[in-house]
Write a protein that holds these residues in place. Structure first.
Motif, PDB file in Angstrom:
ATOM      1  N   SER A 206       0.804  -0.816  -0.080  1.00  0.00           N
ATOM      2  CA  SER A 206      -0.358  -0.226  -0.052  1.00  0.00           C
ATOM      3  C   SER A 206       0.660   1.487   0.239  1.00  0.00           C
ATOM      4  O   SER A 206       2.138   1.096   0.732  1.00  0.00           O
ATOM      5  N   ASN A 207       0.252   2.278  -0.445  1.00  0.00           N
ATOM      6  CA  ASN A 207       1.262   3.746  -0.560  1.00  0.00           C
ATOM      7  C   ASN A 207       0.055   5.011  -0.410  1.00  0.00           C
ATOM      8  O   ASN A 207      -0.999   4.952  -0.813  1.00  0.00           O
ATOM      9  N   SER A 208       0.434   5.372   0.127  1.00  0.00           N
ATOM     10  CA  SER A 208      -0.063   7.194   0.626  1.00  0.00           C
ATOM     11  C   SER A 208      -0.258   8.023   0.265  1.00  0.00           C
ATOM     12  O   SER A 208       1.468   8.605  -0.583  1.00  0.00           O
ATOM     13  N   ILE A 209      -0.874   9.057  -0.142  1.00  0.00           N
ATOM     14  CA  ILE A 209      -0.307   9.735  -1.612  1.00  0.00           C
ATOM     15  C   ILE A 209      -0.956  10.638  -1.359  1.00  0.00           C
ATOM     16  O   ILE A 209      -2.595  11.300  -0.970  1.00  0.00           O
ATOM     17  N   VAL A 210      -0.326  12.222  -0.450  1.00  0.00           N
ATOM     18  CA  VAL A 210      -1.204  13.475   0.175  1.00  0.00           C
ATOM     19  C   VAL A 210      -0.759  14.643  -1.088  1.00  0.00           C
ATOM     20  O   VAL A 210       0.569  14.934  -1.766  1.00  0.00           O
ATOM     21  N   VAL A 211      -1.611  15.369  -2.061  1.00  0.00           N
ATOM     22  CA  VAL A 211      -1.798  16.020  -3.176  1.00  0.00           C
ATOM     23  C   VAL A 211      -2.683  17.130  -2.971  1.00  0.00           C
ATOM     24  O   VAL A 211      -3.412  17.510  -1.572  1.00  0.00           O
ATOM     25  N   SER A 212      -2.159  18.299  -3.129  1.00  0.00           N
ATOM     26  CA  SER A 212      -3.177  19.117  -3.005  1.00  0.00           C
ATOM     27  C   SER A 212      -4.309  19.231  -3.322  1.00  0.00           C
ATOM     28  O   SER A 212      -5.090  18.457  -4.936  1.00  0.00           O
ATOM     29  N   HIS A 213      -5.773  20.144  -3.106  1.00  0.00           N
ATOM     30  CA  HIS A 213      -6.922  20.030  -3.331  1.00  0.00           C
ATOM     31  C   HIS A 213      -7.012  20.343  -5.383  1.00  0.00           C
ATOM     32  O   HIS A 213      -8.359  20.194  -5.963  1.00  0.00           O
ATOM     33  N   GLU A 214      -6.150  21.299  -5.291  1.00  0.00           N
ATOM     34  CA  GLU A 214      -5.885  21.849  -7.126  1.00  0.00           C
ATOM     35  C   GLU A 214      -5.574  20.960  -8.170  1.00  0.00           C
ATOM     36  O   GLU A 214      -5.336  21.445  -8.714  1.00  0.00           O
ATOM     37  N   THR A 215      -4.768  20.181  -7.667  1.00  0.00           N
ATOM     38  CA  THR A 215      -3.803  18.627  -8.245  1.00  0.00           C
ATOM     39  C   THR A 215      -4.657  18.278  -9.441  1.00  0.00           C
ATOM     40  O   THR A 215      -6.458  17.451  -8.729  1.00  0.00           O
ATOM     41  N   MET A 216      -4.950  18.086 -10.451  1.00  0.00           N
ATOM     42  CA  MET A 216      -5.791  17.688 -11.923  1.00  0.00           C
ATOM     43  C   MET A 216      -5.294  15.893 -10.948  1.00  0.00           C
ATOM     44  O   MET A 216      -3.962  15.652 -10.923  1.00  0.00           O
ATOM     45  N   VAL A 217      -6.088  15.420 -11.728  1.00  0.00           N
ATOM     46  CA  VAL A 217      -7.048  14.126 -11.205  1.00  0.00           C
ATOM     47  C   VAL A 217      -5.597  13.255 -12.262  1.00  0.00           C
ATOM     48  O   VAL A 217      -5.005  12.493 -11.644  1.00  0.00           O
ATOM     49  N   LEU A 218      -5.099  14.185 -13.212  1.00  0.00           N
ATOM     50  CA  LEU A 218      -4.074  12.519 -14.432  1.00  0.00           C
ATOM     51  C   LEU A 218      -2.668  12.569 -13.304  1.00  0.00           C
ATOM     52  O   LEU A 218      -1.912  12.184 -12.927  1.00  0.00           O
ATOM     53  N   ASP A 219      -2.556  14.816 -12.735  1.00  0.00           N
ATOM     54  CA  ASP A 219      -1.141  14.338 -11.767  1.00  0.00           C
ATOM     55  C   ASP A 219      -1.373  13.577 -10.605  1.00  0.00           C
ATOM     56  O   ASP A 219      -0.173  13.501 -10.456  1.00  0.00           O
ATOM     57  N   VAL A 220      -3.031  13.184  -9.971  1.00  0.00           N
ATOM     58  CA  VAL A 220      -2.635  12.124  -9.018  1.00  0.00           C
ATOM     59  C   VAL A 220      -2.098  10.958  -9.598  1.00  0.00           C
ATOM     60  O   VAL A 220      -1.837   9.991  -8.707  1.00  0.00           O
ATOM     61  N   PHE A 221      -2.483   9.620 -10.883  1.00  0.00           N
ATOM     62  CA  PHE A 221      -2.809   8.715 -11.388  1.00  0.00           C
ATOM     63  C   PHE A 221      -1.254   9.161 -12.097  1.00  0.00           C
ATOM     64  O   PHE A 221      -0.584   7.798 -11.553  1.00  0.00           O
ATOM     65  N   SER A 222      -0.100  10.030 -11.921  1.00  0.00           N
ATOM     66  CA  SER A 222       0.700   9.962 -12.250  1.00  0.00           C
ATOM     67  C   SER A 222       1.840   8.888 -11.188  1.00  0.00           C
ATOM     68  O   SER A 222       3.341   9.107 -11.626  1.00  0.00           O
TER      69      SER A 222
END
Length: 271
Positions: A206-222
């Motif tokens: 498992s892995n945790s990803i912490v991102v800003s609410h302004e991050t585009m969804v494709l950038d999260v998938f990357s």
């Protein structure tokens, strides 16, 4: 068929037969390993300079499993060496045939281990990088490294060795193949995400990803790794956090067509 006809006209049919037999045995190793692990095999193509096993798996299988299937091809060359030693010991084949078989077996083995996609060495490079980097970064860097190495070998072949048309065309083919793959890299990444959406990841870690609410969804998938399930934590103003499961994020992207939304918008909608 063209190579077979040319080999018969030029008296090199024996060399071609040995090369094709080695390539067939090499691909047989990949095939057996893939069948053992229940891979969906579409077809196997045999070429004079190598073969390709086309499968339905798109980086959704565990990395360890893919390494086994990849190494199963080069391992066949070890078996070929052992067979040649036996043939030499009992004089089952003429020395001229044995010498050719030893030579081509070594050349094909070393060539396939070059870190150039889609050779076995290039696949191993991608698999090793997938253990350290997210899939998109690992895949993109594998293509870049492959193109650079192809150019280096092309220069070395032109400058330091006698010109060989077959070697030049083969290296040029590998460079163009990676160049075409680079042009299609976005679609390969989307295919990876679709396979993950429909089949799920190999749940090894498992892995945790912490991102800003302004991050585009494709950038999260990357940031998605292979073999890992991701918990996505979205940081809103005031250091307020919300979590969203990767399956919900993928569902919103593919089912709801949220292509231009931020992860914050998707999280607010889900919650």
């Amino acid at each position: 068929m063209i190579f077979i006809i040319l080999s018969m006209l030029t008296g090199t049919f024996m060399e071609l037969s040995i090369i094709l037999a080695i390539v067939f045995f090499h691909e047989l190793g990949h095939y057996i390993a893939a069948v053992i692990h229940d891979w969906r095999i579409k077809q196997i193509m045999l070429w004079v300079f190598g073969g390709v096993m086309d499968v339905e798996e798109h980086s959704t299988r565990p990395v360890k499993e893919e390494v086994i299937v990849t190494l199963a091809g080069p391992f066949q060359h070890v078996i070929i060496y052992l067979g040649l030693i036996v043939c030499n010991e009992f004089q089952l084949l003429p020395n001229s045939v044995l010498d050719l078989a030893y030579y081509y077996n070594t050349v094909i083995l070393l060539f396939n281990l070059l870190p150039i996609w889609p050779l076995d060495g290039g696949k191993l490079l991608l698999q090793c990088q997938s253990l350290v980097f997210p899939f998109r970064k690992a895949y993109y860097s594998t293509l870049l490294v492959s193109m650079i190495i192809s150019i280096i070998f092309l220069v070395i072949q032109l400058v330091f060795f006698p010109f060989t048309l077959s070697a030049f065309l083969l290296l040029l083919f590998l460079f163009m193949e990676n160049r075409n793959e680079w042009k299609q890299r976005y679609y390969v990444f989307i295919r990876f995400l679709m396979s993950r959406y429909y089949n799920g990841p190999s749940k090894i870690g498992s892995n945790s990803i912490v991102v800003s609410h302004e991050t585009m969804v494709l950038d999260v998938f990357s940031k998605f790794f292979r073999d890992r399930k991701h918990a996505i934590y979205v940081v809103f103003p005031g250091n307020r956090r919300k979590s969203i499961d990767e399956n919900d994020c993928l569902h919103s992207f593919f089912h709801d067509k949220s292509y231009s939304k931020t992860v914050g918008e998707i999280t607010d909608y889900m919650t």
